[in-house]
Design an enzyme around this catalytic site. Structure first.
Site, PDB file in Angstrom:
ATOM      1  N   ASP A 121       6.769  22.396   3.799  1.00 43.53           N
ATOM      2  CA  ASP A 121       6.551  23.395   5.093  1.00 43.53           C
ATOM      3  C   ASP A 121       5.438  23.445   4.922  1.00 43.53           C
ATOM      4  OD1 ASP A 121       9.099  22.058   5.603  1.00 43.53           O
ATOM      5  OD2 ASP A 121      10.296  24.382   5.664  1.00 43.53           O
ATOM      6  N   GLU A 176       0.803  -1.345  -0.489  1.00 48.06           N
ATOM      7  CA  GLU A 176       0.312  -0.050   0.277  1.00 48.06           C
ATOM      8  C   GLU A 176       1.153   1.076   0.177  1.00 48.06           C
ATOM      9  OE1 GLU A 176       0.596  -2.219   2.381  1.00 48.06           O
ATOM     10  OE2 GLU A 176       0.538  -0.890   4.551  1.00 48.06           O
TER      11      GLU A 176
HETATM   12  O1  1PR Z   1       9.148  21.270  17.030  1.00 48.12           O
HETATM   13  O2  1PR Z   1       8.097  19.285  16.848  1.00 48.12           O
HETATM   14  O3  1PR Z   1       6.674  21.523  16.777  1.00 48.12           O
HETATM   15  O4  1PR Z   1       8.058  20.709  14.455  1.00 48.12           O
HETATM   16  C1  1PR Z   1       8.173  21.852  14.340  1.00 48.12           C
HETATM   17  C2  1PR Z   1       8.919  21.330  12.637  1.00 48.12           C
HETATM   18  O5  1PR Z   1       9.251  22.490  11.913  1.00 48.12           O
HETATM   19  C3  1PR Z   1      10.507  21.377  13.274  1.00 48.12           C
HETATM   20  O6  1PR Z   1      10.368  19.351  11.839  1.00 48.12           O
HETATM   21  C4  1PR Z   1      11.153  22.331  12.381  1.00 48.12           C
HETATM   22  O7  1PR Z   1      12.535  21.008  11.341  1.00 48.12           O
HETATM   23  C5  1PR Z   1      10.581  23.262  11.427  1.00 48.12           C
HETATM   24  N1  1PR Z   1      10.636  24.490  10.884  1.00 48.12           N
HETATM   25  C6  1PR Z   1       9.866  24.645  12.188  1.00 48.12           C
HETATM   26  N2  1PR Z   1      10.209  25.823  11.781  1.00 48.12           N
HETATM   27  C7  1PR Z   1      11.123  26.109  10.580  1.00 48.12           C
HETATM   28  C8  1PR Z   1      10.975  27.097   9.645  1.00 48.12           C
HETATM   29  O8  1PR Z   1      11.402  27.111   8.733  1.00 48.12           O
HETATM   30  N3  1PR Z   1      10.262  28.647  10.082  1.00 48.12           N
HETATM   31  N4  1PR Z   1      10.817  24.242   9.179  1.00 48.12           N
HETATM   32  C9  1PR Z   1      10.459  24.831   9.684  1.00 48.12           C
HETATM   33  C10 1PR Z   1      12.365  23.624   8.616  1.00 48.12           C
HETATM   34  C11 1PR Z   1      13.322  22.484   7.393  1.00 48.12           C
HETATM   35  C12 1PR Z   1      13.204  21.289   6.107  1.00 48.12           C
HETATM   36  C13 1PR Z   1      13.349  22.269   5.211  1.00 48.12           C
HETATM   37  C14 1PR Z   1      14.784  21.519   4.524  1.00 48.12           C
HETATM   38  C15 1PR Z   1      15.221  21.334   3.008  1.00 48.12           C
HETATM   39  N5  1PR Z   1      12.176  23.190   7.277  1.00 48.12           N
HETATM   40  O9  1PR Z   1      11.720  21.120   6.462  1.00 48.12           O
HETATM   41  O10 1PR Z   1      12.353  21.657   4.084  1.00 48.12           O
HETATM   42  O11 1PR Z   1      15.690  22.820   4.769  1.00 48.12           O
HETATM   43  O12 1PR Z   1      15.427  22.933   2.206  1.00 48.12           O
HETATM   44  P1  1PR Z   1      15.717  23.406   0.702  1.00 48.12           P
HETATM   45  O13 1PR Z   1      16.169  22.321   0.459  1.00 48.12           O
HETATM   46  O14 1PR Z   1      15.154  24.254   0.537  1.00 48.12           O
HETATM   47  O15 1PR Z   1      16.824  23.541   1.468  1.00 48.12           O
HETATM   48  P2  1PR Z   1       8.234  20.975  16.507  1.00 48.12           P
END
Ligand code: 1PR
Length: 550
Positions: free
Chosen positions: A240, A196
């Site tokens: 995200d 699945e």
């Molecule tokens: O703390 O358990 O509530 O989880 C919150 C989640 O949200 C965590 O996994 C944290 O990494 C994520 N997070 C919180 N704030 C942000 C933000 O961007 N302001 N995003 C965020 C994190 C990181 C990656 C991203 C990669 C690749 N995002 O997931 O997608 O860095 O990016 P790229 O390829 O464009 O460089 P909780």
């Protein structure tokens, strides 16, 4: 629509299985008591988590004899994952609890001295010369297809043994261990992989079972390169998700976690809106993404139990996306809007029931790891990681790490674990340590990444999603030094994340680190490259990838 019966005795993501069965043209009827088994013509036994726990539930529920009778009557029976394992003689995971002994053999834990355990990802289920006729497909299995596995224990393949007992065997190879990916005999089909979650290749297997078509002709004999066994390089698309200023849930993407526009018509601080989560997940699935991850990045502002839009996003995505789905954001003990306490396990259960295969824990993992260390590395059994891992298995618990580089002139300048770096600090510093952060990078902690990943591994996390705030959104490639350092510290799989800007960055991270998977976000969302282009590039570099099948 014709029906298939599904035995409802374990926790886990059965929603995806129901969706997949419906997708191949059948409706599901639930077996909720042993008496219901007699009404089943086609019966599927799903299974996740711990062998002993599953079998005990299964036995205490009174299902063993009805299942034996179903099989003995020659009615179609399919076991998936622990549903396969339950029919073996037993498992190293729980030596006190015997299996049903339908398939001869004992399950063994993969050797983690030379590879990550659990075995997570896409691998073969190859029947060539394992009891099958050369140009024949057994239950739609093809030697050149890949299927999604997630398990720490497997039935080792011993040449000829199962075949002598009349089974047709499909094998997979992990490192130097060859194990049983699927076995079939008469009315029985057992798969260690999750059909699945295995895209079109898995749906074909489910359909062949439901249609009662154990044998068909292979469309063509694949080349030996196409049928190469082994774990493929996993490419993950990450979305995200957050509410924008208009209150809509949108896919966004930050630069070093700042998701607000800095230029263009929407400059002035609007949340970047890159599209709709369900549609984008489907697009990446169709481009060949091996997994899709949703991170609800503002979860800490709202109660996740009331965060119904994320549950709805999962429900809708799991109807059309048949690869593993991870959800992160807000997985922790919480208090609902009416004041009721809701445990992290309850929050996770809601997500699993809505179609998630894994939950990703961020901030709560940092706090739990700090406390674990402060207690002298004693486990409490009550943290989110431990309770979810115990109920759903380690493979269902990802810890998302958001580290930031801190440069130091020498290792003595900090009590934390440092690395020597080729990217010098602002004052020419040659060393750095990786500082853990919480709440999306907003809170800096006096805790390093090595402490964190080792603590969460001890608590029962099954995988690390390794971000890097310095690299996030930079398009400059992954932080190879960080990834190598974390890989050396743990046995569980690591997903490299942050910094991917083009397909060559994916090849680089797989060639220069032992990472288990690599994740991209911005480059896909902005339409600069597709997942397919990344996988084509990896293949051209001689790296094994899952071919996308329609
Ligand atoms: O703390 O358990 O509530 O989880 C919150 C989640 O949200 C965590 O996994 C944290 O990494 C994520 N997070 C919180 N704030 C942000 C933000 O961007 N302001 N995003 C965020 C994190 C990181 C990656 C991203 C990669 C690749 N995002 O997931 O997608 O860095 O990016 P790229 O390829 O464009 O460089 P909780």
């Amino acid at each position: 629509m014709p029906t298939v019966h599904l035995l409802d005795y374990v926790a886990g993501n059965v929603r995806s299985l129901v969706n997949a069965i419906e997708k191949v043209g059948y409706t599901v009827e639930w077996v909720r008591s042993p008496a219901d088994v007699a009404n089943a013509e086609k019966l599927i036994l799903p299974g996740v988590g711990h062998f002993g726990h599953c079998l005990s539930q299964f036995k205490n529920g009174g299902y063993v004899e009805p299942i034996r009778a179903h099989i003995a009557q020659g009615k179609p029976f399919m076991g998936i994952c622990v549903g396969l394992q339950a029919l073996a003689d037993g498992s190293e995971e729980s030596t006190a609890v015997p299996g049903l002994g339908v398939v001869p053999g004992q399950l063994k834990r993969f050797d983690d001295s030379d590879k990550s355990v659990p075995h997570i990802g896409w691998n073969s289920a190859n029947t060539s010369a394992k009891g099958a006729v050369a140009d024949e497909s057994v239950y739609g299995l093809r030697p050149d297809s890949k299927y999604y596995y997630v398990h720490s224990y497997a039935l080792p393949y011993v040449e000829g043994q199962l075949e002598e007992a009349g089974w047709t065997v499909a094998t997979a190879r992990y490192g130097n261990e060859e194990f049983v990916g699927a076995v079939a005999k008469n009315n029985i089909l057992l798969t260690q992989f999750h059909p699945e979650k295995s895209g079109a290749a898995g749906l074909r297997v489910l359909k062949a079972f439901c249609d009662g078509q154990p044998r068909s002709k292979l469309p063509e004999t694949p080349s030996s390169e196409a049928a190469r066994e082994g774990l493929t390089r996993r490419v993950i698309a990450c979305l995200d998700v957050r509410t924008n200023d208009q209150g809509d849930l949108v896919v966004t993407k930050g630069d070093q976690y700042d998701v607000r526009e800095k230029e263009g018509v929407s400059a002035g601080g609007e949340v970047r809106n890159l599209g709709k989560p369900v549609e984008m997940a489907r697009k990446y699935y169709e481009q060949g993404a091996d997994e899709v991850t949703f991170l609800n990045i503002t979860s800490f502002r709202n109660c996740p139990v009331a965060d119904l839009p994320m549950l709805e996003i999962l429900r809708r995505t799991s109807e059309t996306v048949f690869v593993p789905l991870t959800i992160g954001g807000g997985i922790r003990d919480t208090v609902d809007t009416d004041g009721t306490k809701v445990s992290a396990l309850d929050v996770a259960s809601l997500y699993f029931k809505s179609g998630a295969d894994k939950v990703s824990i961020g901030s709560d993992a940092v706090t739990a790891a700090e406390e674990y260390e402060a207690r002298g590395k004693k486990l409490l059994g009550t943290t989110a990681i431990e309770t979810i891992s115990a109920a759903y298995g380690a493979q269902a618990v990802v810890v998302s790490v958001d580290p930031k580089r801190v440069y130091v002139a020498s290792p003595d300048a900090t009590p934390h674990h440092t690395i020597e770096t080729a990217t010098l600090g602002p004052n020419g510093e040659k060393y750095c340590w990786y500082q853990c952060t919480a709440k999306g990078g907003r809170e800096l902690r006096d805790f390093d990444v090595r402490q964190l990943v080792q603590a969460v591994e001890a608590m029962g996390a099954g995988e690390i999603l390794l971000n890097c705030i310095d690299k996030d959104g930079s398009n400059s490639g992954f932080d190879l030094e960080l990834i190598n350092d974390v890989k050396a510290a743990v046995k569980i799989p690591v997903i490299a994340s942050s910094g991917a800007g083009n397909p060559a960055h994916f090849a680089e991270v797989f060639e220069r680190t032992p990472t288990d998977a690599a994740l991209g976000a911005g480059m896909f969302h902005r339409g600069e490259f597709t997942v397919k282009q990344v996988k084509d590039h990896l293949q051209a570099e001689g790296l094994l990838v899952r071919p996308f099948e329609d």
